[in-house]
Design a protein around this motif. Structure first.
Motif, PDB file in Angstrom:
ATOM      1  N   PRO A 110       0.810  -1.229   0.000  1.00  0.00           N
ATOM      2  CA  PRO A 110       0.000   0.000   0.000  1.00  0.00           C
ATOM      3  C   PRO A 110       0.841   1.276   0.000  1.00  0.00           C
ATOM      4  O   PRO A 110       0.484   2.262  -0.657  1.00  0.00           O
ATOM      5  CB  PRO A 110      -0.814  -0.121   1.294  1.00  0.00           C
ATOM      6  N   ILE A 111       1.966   1.252   0.716  1.00  0.00           N
ATOM      7  CA  ILE A 111       2.836   2.430   0.760  1.00  0.00           C
ATOM      8  C   ILE A 111       3.499   2.643  -0.594  1.00  0.00           C
ATOM      9  O   ILE A 111       3.539   3.762  -1.118  1.00  0.00           O
ATOM     10  CB  ILE A 111       3.904   2.261   1.861  1.00  0.00           C
ATOM     11  N   ALA A 112       4.021   1.556  -1.174  1.00  0.00           N
ATOM     12  CA  ALA A 112       4.679   1.659  -2.475  1.00  0.00           C
ATOM     13  C   ALA A 112       3.710   2.112  -3.559  1.00  0.00           C
ATOM     14  O   ALA A 112       4.043   2.962  -4.396  1.00  0.00           O
ATOM     15  CB  ALA A 112       5.303   0.311  -2.847  1.00  0.00           C
ATOM     16  N   ILE A 113       2.516   1.553  -3.546  1.00  0.00           N
ATOM     17  CA  ILE A 113       1.527   1.904  -4.567  1.00  0.00           C
ATOM     18  C   ILE A 113       1.131   3.370  -4.467  1.00  0.00           C
ATOM     19  O   ILE A 113       1.001   4.078  -5.481  1.00  0.00           O
ATOM     20  CB  ILE A 113       0.286   0.995  -4.449  1.00  0.00           C
ATOM     21  N   ALA A 114       0.946   3.865  -3.241  1.00  0.00           N
ATOM     22  CA  ALA A 114       0.582   5.277  -3.058  1.00  0.00           C
ATOM     23  C   ALA A 114       1.654   6.192  -3.641  1.00  0.00           C
ATOM     24  O   ALA A 114       1.339   7.202  -4.286  1.00  0.00           O
ATOM     25  CB  ALA A 114       0.378   5.565  -1.576  1.00  0.00           C
ATOM     26  N   GLU A 115       2.917   5.839  -3.436  1.00  0.00           N
ATOM     27  CA  GLU A 115       4.006   6.659  -3.968  1.00  0.00           C
ATOM     28  C   GLU A 115       4.120   6.530  -5.482  1.00  0.00           C
ATOM     29  O   GLU A 115       4.346   7.519  -6.193  1.00  0.00           O
ATOM     30  CB  GLU A 115       5.327   6.251  -3.304  1.00  0.00           C
ATOM     31  N   THR A 279       7.380  -2.032  11.733  1.00  0.00           N
ATOM     32  CA  THR A 279       6.561  -0.877  12.090  1.00  0.00           C
ATOM     33  C   THR A 279       6.274  -0.127  10.780  1.00  0.00           C
ATOM     34  O   THR A 279       6.902  -0.406   9.743  1.00  0.00           O
ATOM     35  CB  THR A 279       7.320   0.061  13.045  1.00  0.00           C
ATOM     36  N   PRO A 280       5.352   0.834  10.787  1.00  0.00           N
ATOM     37  CA  PRO A 280       5.112   1.619   9.564  1.00  0.00           C
ATOM     38  C   PRO A 280       6.387   2.249   9.006  1.00  0.00           C
ATOM     39  O   PRO A 280       6.574   2.304   7.791  1.00  0.00           O
ATOM     40  CB  PRO A 280       4.106   2.682  10.033  1.00  0.00           C
ATOM     41  N   TYR A 281       7.258   2.709   9.891  1.00  0.00           N
ATOM     42  CA  TYR A 281       8.515   3.307   9.433  1.00  0.00           C
ATOM     43  C   TYR A 281       9.376   2.262   8.713  1.00  0.00           C
ATOM     44  O   TYR A 281       9.992   2.550   7.681  1.00  0.00           O
ATOM     45  CB  TYR A 281       9.284   3.888  10.621  1.00  0.00           C
ATOM     46  N   GLY A 282       9.419   1.054   9.254  1.00  0.00           N
ATOM     47  CA  GLY A 282      10.185  -0.011   8.623  1.00  0.00           C
ATOM     48  C   GLY A 282       9.630  -0.406   7.269  1.00  0.00           C
ATOM     49  O   GLY A 282      10.380  -0.620   6.305  1.00  0.00           O
ATOM     50  N   TYR A 283       8.312  -0.507   7.182  1.00  0.00           N
ATOM     51  CA  TYR A 283       7.692  -0.826   5.896  1.00  0.00           C
ATOM     52  C   TYR A 283       8.021   0.236   4.851  1.00  0.00           C
ATOM     53  O   TYR A 283       8.232  -0.068   3.678  1.00  0.00           O
ATOM     54  CB  TYR A 283       6.174  -0.945   6.049  1.00  0.00           C
ATOM     55  N   ASN A 288      10.584   2.314  -0.068  1.00  0.00           N
ATOM     56  CA  ASN A 288      11.439   3.294  -0.753  1.00  0.00           C
ATOM     57  C   ASN A 288      12.390   2.617  -1.728  1.00  0.00           C
ATOM     58  O   ASN A 288      12.671   3.152  -2.815  1.00  0.00           O
ATOM     59  CB  ASN A 288      12.238   4.102   0.273  1.00  0.00           C
ATOM     60  N   GLN A 289      12.874   1.448  -1.371  1.00  0.00           N
ATOM     61  CA  GLN A 289      13.778   0.724  -2.267  1.00  0.00           C
ATOM     62  C   GLN A 289      13.059   0.275  -3.533  1.00  0.00           C
ATOM     63  O   GLN A 289      13.614   0.311  -4.629  1.00  0.00           O
ATOM     64  CB  GLN A 289      14.371  -0.487  -1.544  1.00  0.00           C
TER      65      GLN A 289
END
Length: 298
Positions: A110-115, A279-283, A288-289
């Motif tokens: 979800p984080i990667a897709i949003a970016e 954690t969210p920060y770790g995900y 980012n990679q």
């Protein structure tokens, strides 16, 4: 005149009810014990006993998949065969991406897709990650089949894979059993990785395989060392991409670290209490990679 229910007849009746329900839900029972204790009931019970429950769940279990456009969602049967379609697809300037994996990917995708949507507004990004899945057990979820099936159906040109924490257990293949972490297990696991890679190469689909992070669970940590070696070597053979998470999360041959030391923010919690998840920060660090990889390719 109906005969009264004696205690014996009641016991027999309830026994038949329990037996019927057990047979109808035998597939689910097998899945439950496999996920919880990594025990496959199917190794001790004749396969024909699973037919009623498999048919019942096949009728009920339809898997939705999302698309980037506004069309209504479609549904496909989980056990539908892979369509035999021959086509050549080149990677253009617009990414069409499938995210595949277990609960680790459920946190990253979800984080990667949003970016990625910000960078590629016309791109297509689909997250099919599902917890408690992997390559070792595929009776209930077969990732090589699912990736092939969805890639043909939805026209993906890239597949991002992040899985493996559920895999360091014995592999059962028909009557054969490969004991983890034997050489035979590694060969069988490598073969399953190659099922994905061979398909992707044949259909000109780029693979980005994310390596497993350092773990605080010894068995999973030892598995990650073997699995990452397989992921890295096999993706290299096909000129695909392997993203190592060790550079940001710590090497697998080092002690597990829950915190990342930042020169400005100090110690930042990046891993969950179970020693596997983030954690969210770790995900976000892993995400980012992946995003950086797309910036370099598209």
């Amino acid at each position: 005149m109906a005969k009264p229910f004696t205690p014996l007849r009641l016991v027999i009746l309830f026994g038949l009810i329990i037996l019927t329900n057990s047979i109808l839900w035998l597939d689910s029972l097998d899945n439950y014990f496999n996920n919880r204790d990594h025990i496959q009931v199917s190794n001790f019970i004749p396969n024909w006993l699973f037919s009623p429950s498999q048919q019942l769940h096949l009728q009920k279990k339809l898997i939705p998949f999302s698309t980037s456009d506004s069309k209504p969602q479609k549904h496909i049967a989980e056990e539908s065969p892979i369509p035999i379609i021959q086509f050549s697809q080149t990677t253009g300037s617009v990414p069409k991406v499938l995210f595949a994996g277990d609960s680790l990917m459920q946190g990253v995708a979800p984080i990667a897709i949003a970016e990625l949507k910000k960078i590629y507004p016309n791109g297509k990004f689909v997250d099919l990650s599902q917890q408690s899945t992997g390559l070792t057990v595929r009776r209930y979820f077969d990732w090589p089949k699912k990736i092939a099936e969805e890639s043909l159906r939805q026209g993906f040109n890239t597949v991002v894979i992040f899985l493996g924490a559920n895999d360091p257990w014995d592999i059962y293949d028909n009557k054969a059993r490969y004991i983890f972490p034997s050489d035979e297990w590694q060969d069988a696991y490598r073969q399953r990785v190659n099922e994905v890679l061979v398909f992707a190469q044949a259909h000109q689909i780029h693979i980005i395989w994310v390596g497993l992070p350092n773990m605080d669970v010894e068995r999973v940590k030892n598995g990650a060392i073997l699995q990452n070696s397989i992921f890295a070597s096999e993706t290299k053979k096909y000129d695909f991409e392997f993203i190592s998470t060790e550079s940001i999360l710590g090497s697998l041959d080092e002690p597990f670290k829950k915190y990342l030391q930042d020169s400005q923010k100090g110690a930042i919690l990046i891993r969950g209490n179970d020693g596997i998840h983030f954690t969210p920060y770790g995900y976000r660090l892993v995400s980012n990679q992946i995003v950086q990889s797309f910036k370099e390719r598209f």
